[in-house]
Design an enzyme around this catalytic site. Sequence first.
Site, PDB file in Angstrom:
ATOM      1  N   ASP A   1      89.698  19.851  21.039  1.00 18.60           N
ATOM      2  CA  ASP A   1      89.195  20.054  19.686  1.00 18.60           C
ATOM      3  C   ASP A   1      90.343  19.879  18.702  1.00 18.60           C
ATOM      4  O   ASP A   1      91.247  20.708  18.661  1.00 18.60           O
ATOM      5  CB  ASP A   1      88.614  21.473  19.606  1.00 18.60           C
ATOM      6  CG  ASP A   1      87.873  21.731  18.327  1.00 18.60           C
ATOM      7  OD1 ASP A   1      87.446  20.764  17.684  1.00 18.60           O
ATOM      8  OD2 ASP A   1      87.726  22.910  17.978  1.00 18.60           O
TER       9      ASP A   1
ATOM     10  N   ASP B   1      91.589  20.026  15.225  1.00 20.52           N
ATOM     11  CA  ASP B   1      91.418  20.470  13.843  1.00 20.52           C
ATOM     12  C   ASP B   1      92.670  20.127  13.055  1.00 20.52           C
ATOM     13  O   ASP B   1      93.791  20.183  13.577  1.00 20.52           O
ATOM     14  CB  ASP B   1      91.172  21.976  13.783  1.00 20.52           C
ATOM     15  CG  ASP B   1      89.827  22.370  14.384  1.00 20.52           C
ATOM     16  OD1 ASP B   1      88.929  21.522  14.435  1.00 20.52           O
ATOM     17  OD2 ASP B   1      89.695  23.531  14.799  1.00 20.52           O
TER      18      ASP B   1
ATOM     19  N   ASP C   1      94.215  34.164  13.287  1.00 22.40           N
ATOM     20  CA  ASP C   1      94.006  35.392  14.058  1.00 22.40           C
ATOM     21  C   ASP C   1      95.172  35.774  14.954  1.00 22.40           C
ATOM     22  O   ASP C   1      95.672  36.884  14.896  1.00 22.40           O
ATOM     23  CB  ASP C   1      92.695  35.310  14.858  1.00 22.40           C
ATOM     24  CG  ASP C   1      92.582  34.056  15.727  1.00 22.40           C
ATOM     25  OD1 ASP C   1      93.545  33.257  15.808  1.00 22.40           O
ATOM     26  OD2 ASP C   1      91.507  33.868  16.322  1.00 22.40           O
TER      27      ASP C   1
END
Length: 186
Positions: free
Chosen positions: A43, A45, A124
């Site tokens: 993924d 990003d 996070d």
Amino acid sequence: MIDNTKISKFAISVISELQKNKFQAYLVGGCVRDALAGIEPKDFDIATDATPEQIRKIFKASRIIGRRFKLVHVFNRTELLEVATFRSGNNETKDESKLIKDESGKILRDNVWGTLDQDCYRRDFTINALYYCPISKKIEDKNNGLSHIHKRIIVSIGDPQLRFEEDPVRSLRAIRFSNKLGFKID
């Protein structure tokens, strides 16, 4: 440190195009973490200082999505990439005029743009706050994420008690990352 042959060529081309247009642009999050942890990244990003409207002008095959926080999907025939503008991370410096709230005070839109330094503290965990430029092959690491990957630990950015109160789903993410990576939760 990161093998660019494992990185999406399309993601590299999007970053290159943003940089040619005088913007900062990096791969961020899971793809960087996984590549450094020896897992095939999937993924890709991208984080940038270009606003969604500026990104949209550069890439014809793109669309702005999101209500509370705008993102841009840039796509080709086989891939869709999420491109996010750096967000401001300090509530004290937030421009309240850019926040759109409903009558009860719930934030509906939160498009308060920031810098790379601010954005990295909004993430996070330290292992998800790594920014990689495949052009220069440099990693931006403001939270010791590289060290934590080597130590195989998951560390919350900021006060963990506060961060988990802000978003209780973070605890589930920590458990998922622990299982996926074989890392211990700090």
